[in-house]
Scaffold this active site. Structure first.
Site, mmCIF file in Angstrom:
data_model
loop_
_atom_site.group_PDB
_atom_site.id
_atom_site.type_symbol
_atom_site.label_atom_id
_atom_site.label_comp_id
_atom_site.label_asym_id
_atom_site.label_seq_id
_atom_site.Cartn_x
_atom_site.Cartn_y
_atom_site.Cartn_z
ATOM 1 N N SER A 95 51.507 2.121 4.143
ATOM 2 C CA SER A 95 52.075 1.009 3.380
ATOM 3 C C SER A 95 53.528 1.320 3.060
ATOM 4 O O SER A 95 53.938 2.490 3.044
ATOM 5 C CB SER A 95 51.287 0.817 2.081
ATOM 6 O OG SER A 95 51.943 -0.067 1.197
ATOM 7 N N TYR A 103 47.268 4.042 -5.791
ATOM 8 C CA TYR A 103 47.479 3.535 -4.435
ATOM 9 C C TYR A 103 48.743 4.133 -3.820
ATOM 10 O O TYR A 103 48.715 4.634 -2.686
ATOM 11 C CB TYR A 103 47.573 2.017 -4.470
ATOM 12 C CG TYR A 103 47.760 1.368 -3.123
ATOM 13 C CD1 TYR A 103 46.708 1.271 -2.226
ATOM 14 C CD2 TYR A 103 48.996 0.837 -2.743
ATOM 15 C CE1 TYR A 103 46.868 0.671 -0.986
ATOM 16 C CE2 TYR A 103 49.168 0.236 -1.511
ATOM 17 C CZ TYR A 103 48.104 0.156 -0.633
ATOM 18 O OH TYR A 103 48.276 -0.436 0.591
#
Length: 300
Positions: free
Chosen positions: A172, A185
């Protein structure tokens, strides 16, 4: 002093490599064939994993699909079979190391050596440190990072023996640029990016030239995991756009894929800008989404 001298001696090589990279911008790289390759995709029951499976099916790869969601997995498999692909499905909990190793053993015994591994399975909790429960933090790292170790340990040896293979890490932009209220995350995705980079260097150190690596780092993707995301870097990405870029990156053996490409520029700026200016710049970027703020709840 010796190190500085060594760097100066490398300057001609830097100029040559820079010119080479500039020229390559105007020469499309030839896509490799993946026909007949055994492609294993984790998290194939939804979103990016599902669409990636569709694309490999169109290219006549043999698919091995993993997901914890049996219904989603079956839907993906049915569409891939409709596209003419041979498909094998396994219900696997990627937060469980023994489940991964057990499924990997079955894959190798019943299907053969996986030659393209797409580590896509992931979880996200949109909350600050205090609102993120301990089991949620553990699961985030188990799925987003540790699963990459277990799958790669299971399937990389055959790739190295054959000097042929490809390890794909779906990470990501949050693995390069920190985002408040995505603490677990972001931390896991920073680790996933580090996994990709270090694995790439290890393969090079071992002179394994036939095993390639690719890391995908997109901005917010409209897969439903994060509610109401927005940022001034651009609109929320559609999964189809991301998968198109991912497939191009895999087939042309790109090491790092940023979507949008401005993320790469931002990661460079973060390393050279003064901290005070960087803090103002991050506020201007204005990353927003629905999140649970535990600190406020504790204060009430």
């Amino acid at each position: 002093m010796k190190f500085l001298l060594d760097v100066l001696l490398l300057l001609p090589l830097l100029i040559v490599c820079s010119l080479e990279s500039f020229v390559k911008l105007f020469i499309p790289k030839r896509r490799k064939s993946v026909t007949g390759e055994i492609v294993l995709i984790t998290g194939a029951g939804h979103g990016i994993g599902r669409l990636t499976a569709y694309e490999f099916a169109k290219l006549k790869s043999k698919l091995v699909l993993w997901d914890i969601n049996k219904h989603g997995l079956e839907e993906t498999a049915a569409k891939c079979k409709g596209l003419g692909a041979k498909v094998h499905t396994f219900v696997v909990d990627c937060s469980n190391r023994e489940d991964i190793y057990s499924a990997a053993k079955k894959v190798k015994a019943e299907i053969g050596d996986v030659s393209i591994l797409v580590n896509n399975a992931g979880v996200v909790y949109t909350s600050d440190l205090f609102a993120t429960q301990d089991p949620q933090i553990e699961k985030t790292f188990e799925v987003n990072v540790l699963a990459h170790f277990w799958t790669t340990k299971a399937f990389l040896p055959a790739m190295m023996k054959n000097n042929h293979g490809h390890i794909v890490t779906v990470a990501s932009a949050a693995g390069h640029v920190s985002v408040p209220f995505l603490l677990a995350y972001c931390s896991s995705k920073f680790a996933a990016v580090g996994f990709h980079k270090t694995l790439t260097d290890e393969l090079a150190a071992l002179q394994i030239t036939g095993v390639k690596t690719t890391c995908l780092c997109p901005n917010f993707v409209n897969t439903g995991f994060i509610k109401n995301p927005s940022t001034s870097l651009g609109p929320t990405l559609e999964p189809e756009e991301v998968v198109n870029r991912l497939m191009h990156g895999i087939l042309t053996e790109q090491k790092m894929i940023f979507i949008p490409s401005s993320i790469a520029f931002l990661t460079t700026l973060e390393r050279i800008l003064p901290e005070r200016f960087l803090a103002v710049l991050k506020r201007k970027i204005s990353v927003k989404f629905d999140a649970v703020i535990g600190y406020r709840m504790k204060a009430q």
